[in-house]
Motif scaffolding. Structure first.
Motif, PDB file in Angstrom:
ATOM      1  N   MET A 138       7.121   4.790 -60.063  1.00 14.86           N
ATOM      2  CA  MET A 138       6.509   4.963 -58.586  1.00 14.86           C
ATOM      3  C   MET A 138       6.725   6.263 -58.285  1.00 14.86           C
ATOM      4  SD  MET A 138       7.110   2.970 -55.005  1.00 14.86           S
ATOM      5  CE  MET A 138       6.356   3.613 -53.624  1.00 14.86           C
ATOM      6  N   LEU A 139       5.664   7.118 -57.676  1.00 15.91           N
ATOM      7  CA  LEU A 139       5.786   8.456 -57.430  1.00 15.91           C
ATOM      8  C   LEU A 139       6.469   8.471 -56.208  1.00 15.91           C
ATOM      9  CD1 LEU A 139       1.998   9.610 -57.907  1.00 15.91           C
ATOM     10  CD2 LEU A 139       3.983   9.913 -59.383  1.00 15.91           C
ATOM     11  N   ARG A 140       7.098   9.871 -56.127  1.00 20.05           N
ATOM     12  CA  ARG A 140       8.079  10.049 -55.065  1.00 20.05           C
ATOM     13  C   ARG A 140       7.253  10.136 -53.518  1.00 20.05           C
ATOM     14  NH1 ARG A 140      12.599  12.896 -56.464  1.00 20.05           N
ATOM     15  NH2 ARG A 140      12.018  14.277 -54.654  1.00 20.05           N
ATOM     16  N   SER A 141       8.107  10.443 -52.534  1.00 13.69           N
ATOM     17  CA  SER A 141       7.566  10.484 -51.263  1.00 13.69           C
ATOM     18  C   SER A 141       6.606  11.597 -50.842  1.00 13.69           C
ATOM     19  CB  SER A 141       8.653  10.529 -50.210  1.00 13.69           C
ATOM     20  OG  SER A 141       9.575  11.621 -50.435  1.00 13.69           O
ATOM     21  N   ALA A 142       6.651  12.711 -51.728  1.00 11.59           N
ATOM     22  CA  ALA A 142       5.679  13.712 -51.938  1.00 11.59           C
ATOM     23  C   ALA A 142       4.492  13.253 -51.819  1.00 11.59           C
ATOM     24  CB  ALA A 142       6.033  14.842 -52.724  1.00 11.59           C
ATOM     25  N   VAL A 143       4.239  12.192 -52.868  1.00 11.63           N
ATOM     26  CA  VAL A 143       2.645  11.738 -53.010  1.00 11.63           C
ATOM     27  C   VAL A 143       2.432  10.524 -52.048  1.00 11.63           C
ATOM     28  CG1 VAL A 143       1.334  10.396 -54.602  1.00 11.63           C
ATOM     29  CG2 VAL A 143       2.759  12.257 -55.382  1.00 11.63           C
ATOM     30  N   ALA A 144       3.595   9.682 -51.631  1.00 10.13           N
ATOM     31  CA  ALA A 144       3.053   8.536 -50.821  1.00 10.13           C
ATOM     32  C   ALA A 144       3.476   9.131 -49.419  1.00 10.13           C
ATOM     33  CB  ALA A 144       4.144   7.427 -50.981  1.00 10.13           C
ATOM     34  N   ALA A 145       2.501   9.971 -48.766  1.00 14.65           N
ATOM     35  CA  ALA A 145       2.730  10.522 -47.672  1.00 14.65           C
ATOM     36  C   ALA A 145       2.985   9.546 -46.472  1.00 14.65           C
ATOM     37  CB  ALA A 145       1.619  11.395 -47.403  1.00 14.65           C
ATOM     38  N   GLY A 146       3.350  10.109 -45.285  1.00 19.65           N
ATOM     39  CA  GLY A 146       3.692   9.333 -44.124  1.00 19.65           C
ATOM     40  C   GLY A 146       2.537   8.713 -43.583  1.00 19.65           C
ATOM     41  N   ALA A 147       2.612   7.426 -43.554  1.00 20.24           N
ATOM     42  CA  ALA A 147       1.303   6.626 -42.990  1.00 20.24           C
ATOM     43  C   ALA A 147       0.977   7.066 -41.629  1.00 20.24           C
ATOM     44  CB  ALA A 147       1.554   5.120 -43.216  1.00 20.24           C
ATOM     45  N   GLY A 148      -0.193   7.444 -41.257  1.00 23.87           N
ATOM     46  CA  GLY A 148      -0.657   7.546 -40.123  1.00 23.87           C
ATOM     47  C   GLY A 148       0.194   8.696 -39.336  1.00 23.87           C
ATOM     48  N   ARG A 149       0.756   9.516 -39.904  1.00 26.49           N
ATOM     49  CA  ARG A 149       1.517  10.640 -39.323  1.00 26.49           C
ATOM     50  C   ARG A 149       0.603  11.863 -39.630  1.00 26.49           C
ATOM     51  NH1 ARG A 149       4.635   8.906 -35.142  1.00 26.49           N
ATOM     52  NH2 ARG A 149       6.225   7.146 -36.186  1.00 26.49           N
ATOM     53  N   ASP A 188      18.619  14.352 -59.525  1.00 25.96           N
ATOM     54  CA  ASP A 188      18.346  12.996 -59.334  1.00 25.96           C
ATOM     55  C   ASP A 188      16.818  12.952 -58.551  1.00 25.96           C
ATOM     56  OD1 ASP A 188      18.928  13.748 -56.853  1.00 25.96           O
ATOM     57  OD2 ASP A 188      20.215  12.083 -56.371  1.00 25.96           O
ATOM     58  N   SER A 189      16.148  13.963 -58.574  1.00 24.46           N
ATOM     59  CA  SER A 189      14.991  14.001 -57.748  1.00 24.46           C
ATOM     60  C   SER A 189      13.705  13.475 -58.878  1.00 24.46           C
ATOM     61  CB  SER A 189      14.619  14.978 -56.926  1.00 24.46           C
ATOM     62  OG  SER A 189      14.415  16.241 -57.968  1.00 24.46           O
ATOM     63  N   GLY A 190      14.023  13.523 -59.997  1.00 23.94           N
ATOM     64  CA  GLY A 190      12.726  13.546 -60.992  1.00 23.94           C
ATOM     65  C   GLY A 190      12.111  14.578 -61.244  1.00 23.94           C
ATOM     66  N   CYS A 191      12.446  15.980 -60.646  1.00 27.48           N
ATOM     67  CA  CYS A 191      11.750  17.015 -60.967  1.00 27.48           C
ATOM     68  C   CYS A 191      12.437  17.547 -62.517  1.00 27.48           C
ATOM     69  CB  CYS A 191      12.404  17.982 -59.789  1.00 27.48           C
ATOM     70  SG  CYS A 191      11.758  19.643 -60.234  1.00 27.48           S
ATOM     71  N   ALA A 192      11.387  18.175 -63.084  1.00 24.87           N
ATOM     72  CA  ALA A 192      11.693  18.492 -64.421  1.00 24.87           C
ATOM     73  C   ALA A 192      12.577  19.744 -64.333  1.00 24.87           C
ATOM     74  CB  ALA A 192      10.251  19.452 -65.023  1.00 24.87           C
ATOM     75  N   SER A 193      13.706  19.681 -65.584  1.00 29.02           N
ATOM     76  CA  SER A 193      14.761  20.455 -65.492  1.00 29.02           C
ATOM     77  C   SER A 193      14.302  21.986 -66.295  1.00 29.02           C
ATOM     78  CB  SER A 193      15.811  19.929 -66.445  1.00 29.02           C
ATOM     79  OG  SER A 193      15.220  19.664 -67.642  1.00 29.02           O
ATOM     80  N   GLY A 194      12.828  21.808 -66.859  1.00 28.94           N
ATOM     81  CA  GLY A 194      12.595  23.154 -67.211  1.00 28.94           C
ATOM     82  C   GLY A 194      10.749  23.152 -67.437  1.00 28.94           C
ATOM     83  N   PRO A 195      10.378  24.131 -67.700  1.00 29.80           N
ATOM     84  CA  PRO A 195       8.948  24.079 -68.207  1.00 29.80           C
ATOM     85  C   PRO A 195       8.522  23.134 -69.251  1.00 29.80           C
ATOM     86  CG  PRO A 195       9.941  26.099 -68.575  1.00 29.80           C
ATOM     87  CD  PRO A 195      10.892  25.521 -68.115  1.00 29.80           C
ATOM     88  N   LEU A 233      -0.807  13.129 -63.501  1.00 29.39           N
ATOM     89  CA  LEU A 233      -0.160  12.504 -62.078  1.00 29.39           C
ATOM     90  C   LEU A 233       1.445  12.859 -62.022  1.00 29.39           C
ATOM     91  CD1 LEU A 233      -0.975  11.561 -59.280  1.00 29.39           C
ATOM     92  CD2 LEU A 233      -0.624   9.271 -60.091  1.00 29.39           C
ATOM     93  N   GLN A 234       1.985  12.359 -62.968  1.00 27.42           N
ATOM     94  CA  GLN A 234       3.412  12.436 -62.981  1.00 27.42           C
ATOM     95  C   GLN A 234       3.763  13.965 -63.125  1.00 27.42           C
ATOM     96  OE1 GLN A 234       5.192  10.502 -66.216  1.00 27.42           O
ATOM     97  NE2 GLN A 234       7.359  10.374 -64.903  1.00 27.42           N
ATOM     98  N   VAL A 235       3.240  14.732 -63.683  1.00 24.95           N
ATOM     99  CA  VAL A 235       3.564  15.961 -63.896  1.00 24.95           C
ATOM    100  C   VAL A 235       3.249  16.620 -62.407  1.00 24.95           C
ATOM    101  CG1 VAL A 235       2.672  18.472 -64.940  1.00 24.95           C
ATOM    102  CG2 VAL A 235       3.001  16.398 -66.245  1.00 24.95           C
ATOM    103  N   PHE A 236       2.397  16.571 -61.842  1.00 26.08           N
ATOM    104  CA  PHE A 236       2.042  17.245 -60.704  1.00 26.08           C
ATOM    105  C   PHE A 236       3.023  16.609 -59.415  1.00 26.08           C
ATOM    106  CE2 PHE A 236      -0.236  17.641 -56.463  1.00 26.08           C
ATOM    107  CZ  PHE A 236      -0.184  18.869 -56.339  1.00 26.08           C
ATOM    108  N   GLY A 237       2.880  15.214 -59.385  1.00 22.66           N
ATOM    109  CA  GLY A 237       3.535  14.665 -58.252  1.00 22.66           C
ATOM    110  C   GLY A 237       5.053  14.533 -58.404  1.00 22.66           C
ATOM    111  N   GLU A 238       5.606  14.648 -59.206  1.00 22.11           N
ATOM    112  CA  GLU A 238       7.195  14.591 -59.580  1.00 22.11           C
ATOM    113  C   GLU A 238       7.586  15.765 -60.199  1.00 22.11           C
ATOM    114  OE1 GLU A 238       8.243  10.786 -61.564  1.00 22.11           O
ATOM    115  OE2 GLU A 238       7.358   9.568 -59.662  1.00 22.11           O
ATOM    116  N   ARG A 239       7.393  16.195 -61.522  1.00 22.88           N
ATOM    117  CA  ARG A 239       7.890  17.273 -62.189  1.00 22.88           C
ATOM    118  C   ARG A 239       7.710  18.510 -61.570  1.00 22.88           C
ATOM    119  NH1 ARG A 239       6.127  15.191 -68.331  1.00 22.88           N
ATOM    120  NH2 ARG A 239       6.759  12.940 -67.964  1.00 22.88           N
TER     121      ARG A 239
END
Length: 848
Positions: free
Chosen positions: A1-12, A106-113, A124-130
């Motif tokens: 599941m993608l992180r909160s950066a992709v699942a934006a705040g609902a209705g805000r 622990d955020s799922g971000c890539a450790s390097g290029p 989608l995973q590259v842009f949304g998480e890495r």
């Protein structure tokens, strides 16, 4: 599941950005915040509607482009060269600065290029998480699949989007001129062009800005900027600098470009190197020969089928390399090859050319030669005869049309890829529309006056005023001076002067003395009408562009003064006064018309085209009334001044009844009618506003044209009814003036009276209806795009450059032939390389 950066705040809805202020937890898809003002939830709902429209648009387009093929090609990528993107440690620091905690291990971000490498749906995973900063540059060779990868990412982002979150929108950069518009204004213009409902202005809480700009300011739009390499080479550096300055900290952005062109912009030969700030990058890889072979055989029916067997020599050569293998290493070339060499469903096997010619033709000895061969054979293959999908246009006709469109885009549109039907008017000579509109206005007014004369001669309308013969030709032809106003509104100053000249010619012919002094008086009066009508056209020409296109382009900004219009106004005003035999008034009129001419044209817009109109509504605007009142007084005041000086009170208003008749009908009917038409026409045009429509409907060029035509009819009918009724009442009152029996040789004010009659009312309404129809046509023409498009289409069809059924041809080329693609409300050729090939090919072919 993608992180909160992709699942934006609902209705805000996040707060508007503030320059120089760093805010935590802000990115392409904003996190929940404190409750926004009461007016901002409307923006969240508007974003949700926009997401529906964008999804429908690109789901349809993905099907047309073959992205949803049961066995689609899968593109792979690797990290972009380090010299073209930010250092990874710096990206982690930026991400932690913009959003503390996001770059943690622990955020799922890539450790390097190296962790950015992937293929297919992993984008989608590259842009949304890495990617820690949510800024990505997609690089690749021509035709490597960059646009299709962005389309796939767009649909995936919308699929995982939460309500009230940012909406990814794909923008094609080829139509952007960084020297003319800043990035935010251009994005606003494109949003309002593709989604007309976003052109409406918001409430007081939004500062009266358009909905499109409000969505951008509140970061409810994630810009996906495609085709950076399609910008002119000299503009790429400035464009990259504008992107860096316009996209605030924490705002996500995606940019695609060819590798070489982006590298030249990032590290120019002369100048300071600059990259897309905070961006990671990936570079698409050439397709694997095994993947190419498998795809071609699957598309031909599978291994063992007669159609697939025709590819055996090519498949064998792919393993050995060579020009064919190099050319077929991109999705674009594979699409061209399958279209050319694979028969479609229901076609016989010999309907398509044999792929073996790629190896047997000795001229195809290089990759460039193979690619040029595929481009050349693509259009004839797309339009070959097929019983299940017949084409109304032959391959030769389609090729001629597509070559002309490509050359139009390269020359007239400066290499832009957009093919907008309302912009085709740039392909016709500038003088054509003003001249044609002036002639039509004069012809319409001549027909109106002739019809009025005929009806009045044989009907009871004015027989009690003018005798049994009714109106004479010269009296009825005075209405022809309205042609100057009508021609000016539609064709600006050129159309106004031409229309007025034709209208005045009817007066001269009816007068019967073409060499008399009265002839010059009427001709110069007509020029005054035409000049003022042209000024009205200049002032109102930018209304539709501002209504449908958001903010005004910098190139069309107001100029302080127009010297040419001032000189023209001075000449017309001076000639008018001299023709009336009043040198002192000539000087005054020359100064007045020079002043209003220089100011009006100087504050008018440039010669940009009018975009298609959305559904309209009308609300009162005092600016229109004052503009119309000023234009009407500019026409009527000289007429009244001359009339009163010649038949003044000191002379009893007139020497005889004939003088009163001329003064009454020329100075009252026509002057007051012109004033009324000016005021009402300008008030209606200035009161036009865009009406709210269904934003969830995906834009389509044909739908925009249909909506524009519907608006043309509605606006023309409403304007004709209002102005026709007003003019009819003016004519009725003016024609009801009677003279009391005179006991002396003078006619005094107290000798005048009103004697309204029912025949006079019917006759006045009849004349008002005719003139109202002409003015309504002019107003509708000015505020919509279908009128100029119709003239342009007819002209280009008569010149054998475009087919008569142009919109049907474009729709067929997009939906059934795959030659065109659709981006929002405009068409584009399948690829920029196809456009350039067709444009270059057109240079060697004479125009038909």
């Amino acid at each position: 599941m993608l992180r909160s950066a992709v699942a934006a705040g609902a209705g805000r809805v996040p707060e508007p950005r503030r320059t120089g202020e760093r805010r935590a937890a802000t990115r392409a898809f904003p996190l929940p915040r404190r409750s926004p003002p009461a007016t901002e939830p409307g923006l969240a709902a508007l974003a949700d509607q926009l997401a529906v429209a964008v999804r429908r648009q690109w789901e349809t387009e993905a099907g047309v482009r073959g992205l949803n093929d049961p066995r689609p090609l899968t593109v792979a990528w690797r990290p972009a060269p380090e010299r073209l993107v930010e250092e990874w440690d710096w990206l982690r620091r930026l991400a932690d600065d913009w959003d503390p905690g996001f770059g943690a291990a622990d955020s799922g971000c890539a450790s390097g290029p190296d962790d950015l490498a992937g293929s297919g749906g992993q984008i989608l995973q590259v842009f949304g998480e890495r990617v820690p900063t949510r800024r990505l540059v997609v690089l690749g060779a021509p035709g490597s699949g960059k646009t299709m990868l962005l389309v796939r990412l767009l649909l995936d982002l919308i699929e995982h989007r939460h309500r009230g979150g940012a909406v990814p929108v794909l923008f094609t950069l080829s139509s952007w001129d960084p020297a003319e518009l800043d990035l935010e204004s251009w994005l606003t213009h494109r949003l309002t062009q593709d989604f007309k409902e976003l052109a409406a202005t918001g409430g007081a809480a939004l500062g009266g800005i358009s909905r499109a700009r409000a969505l951008l300011m509140h970061r409810l739009v994630l810009p996906m900027l495609d085709g950076f390499d399609e910008l002119p080479a000299q503009a790429r550096g400035a464009a990259l600098d504008q992107i860096n300055r316009a996209v605030p900290q924490g705002q996500g952005v995606i940019l695609s470009s060819r590798t070489r062109e982006y590298g030249e912009a990032v590290r120019p030969a002369a100048g300071l190197p600059h990259k897309l700030v905070g961006a990671a990058g990936i570079e698409l890889l050439p397709l694997d020969p095994q993947e190419i072979s498998a795809y071609l055989l699957r598309d031909a029916g599978g291994t063992g089928t007669p159609t697939a067997a025709r590819w055996d020599p090519v498949v064998h050569s792919l393993k050995q390399g060579g020009p064919v293998a190099e050319a077929l290493s991109t999705p674009l070339m594979i699409f061209l090859a399958r279209t050319i060499y694979n028969p479609r469903t229901g076609e016989p096997l010999d309907a398509a050319r044999s792929p073996a010619e790629l190896l047997e033709n000795p001229a195809l000895s290089s990759r460039a030669a193979v690619e040029a061969h595929l481009f050349e054979a693509f259009v004839p293959a797309a339009y070959r005869r097929h019983p299940a999908a017949p084409s109304h246009w032959s391959a030769a006709e389609a090729g001629r049309t597509l070559r002309w469109l490509a050359r139009h885009a390269e020359r007239v549109r400066a290499g832009a890829t957009d093919l907008a039907w309302w912009q085709l008017r740039r392909a016709v000579p500038r003088w054509l529309l003003p001249v044609l509109l002036g002639v039509l206005a004069g012809a319409l007014e001549t027909a109106v006056t002739w019809l009025t004369m005929q009806v009045s001669a044989y009907g009871p309308f004015w027989g009690d005023q003018y005798g049994d013969g009714g109106l004479t030709w010269s009296q009825a032809s005075l209405d022809g001076l309205f042609a100057g106003l009508v021609g000016g509104v539609t064709g600006r100053i050129g159309g106004g002067l031409i229309g007025a000249s034709i209208g005045s010619a009817g007066v001269v012919i009816g007068h019967g003395d073409p060499l008399g002094a009265w002839t010059w008086q009427v001709l110069t009066a007509g020029l005054v009408y035409g000049f003022v009508g042209g000024l009205g056209g200049e002032l109102t020409a930018g209304l539709a562009a501002r209504r449908a296109g958001g903010e005004r382009p910098r190139a069309a900004a107001r100029r302080p003064w127009s010297r040419g219009a001032a000189l023209l106004g001075a000449g017309i005003g001076g000639c008018y006064g001299c023709a009336q035999g009043m040198p002192a008034m000539a000087v005054g009129l020359a100064c007045v018309f020079a002043l209003i001419g220089g100011l009006a044209v100087g504050h008018g817009p440039g010669p940009e085209e009018v975009p298609p109109a959305a559904d309209l509504r009308w609300s009162w605007d005092w600016a229109g009334l004052w503009i119309g009142l000023g234009g009407g007084l500019a026409v009527t005041l000289p007429t009244w001044l001359i009339g009163f000086s010649e038949y003044g009170i000191s002379h009893g208003l007139a020497a005889d009844v004939a003088g009163v008749t001329l003064s009454s009908h020329f100075g009252t009917i026509h002057a007051t009618g012109a004033l009324t038409a000016n005021c009402l026409g300008c008030a209606i045009m200035y009161g036009i506003r865009g009406a709210t429509a269904d934003l969830t409907l995906a834009p389509a060029p044909a739908a925009l044209l249909a909506r524009d035509r519907r608006t043309f009819r509605r606006l023309g009918c409403v304007t004709a009814g209002v102005i026709g009724l007003a003019l009819g009442l003016v004519f009725w009152c003016s024609n009801s003036i009677r003279l009391a029996p005179a006991t002396t040789g003078e006619v005094r004010w107290q000798d005048l009276g009103l004697a309204p009659t029912l025949p006079g009312l019917v006759g006045g309404l009849f004349t008002g209806a005719l003139l109202g129809a002409v003015v309504g046509l002019a107003v509708a023409w000015q505020q919509t795009a279908c009128g100029p498009f119709t003239i342009t289409r007819i002209h280009l069809a008569l010149c054998h450059r475009l087919p008569r059924r142009l919109m049907a041809f474009l729709a067929d080329a997009h939906e059934h032939r795959g030659v065109l693609r659709q981006s929002g409300a405009v068409y584009q050729l399948r690829h920029i390389e196809l456009q350039r090939h067709l444009a270059a090919d057109a240079h060697g072919r004479p125009d038909p």
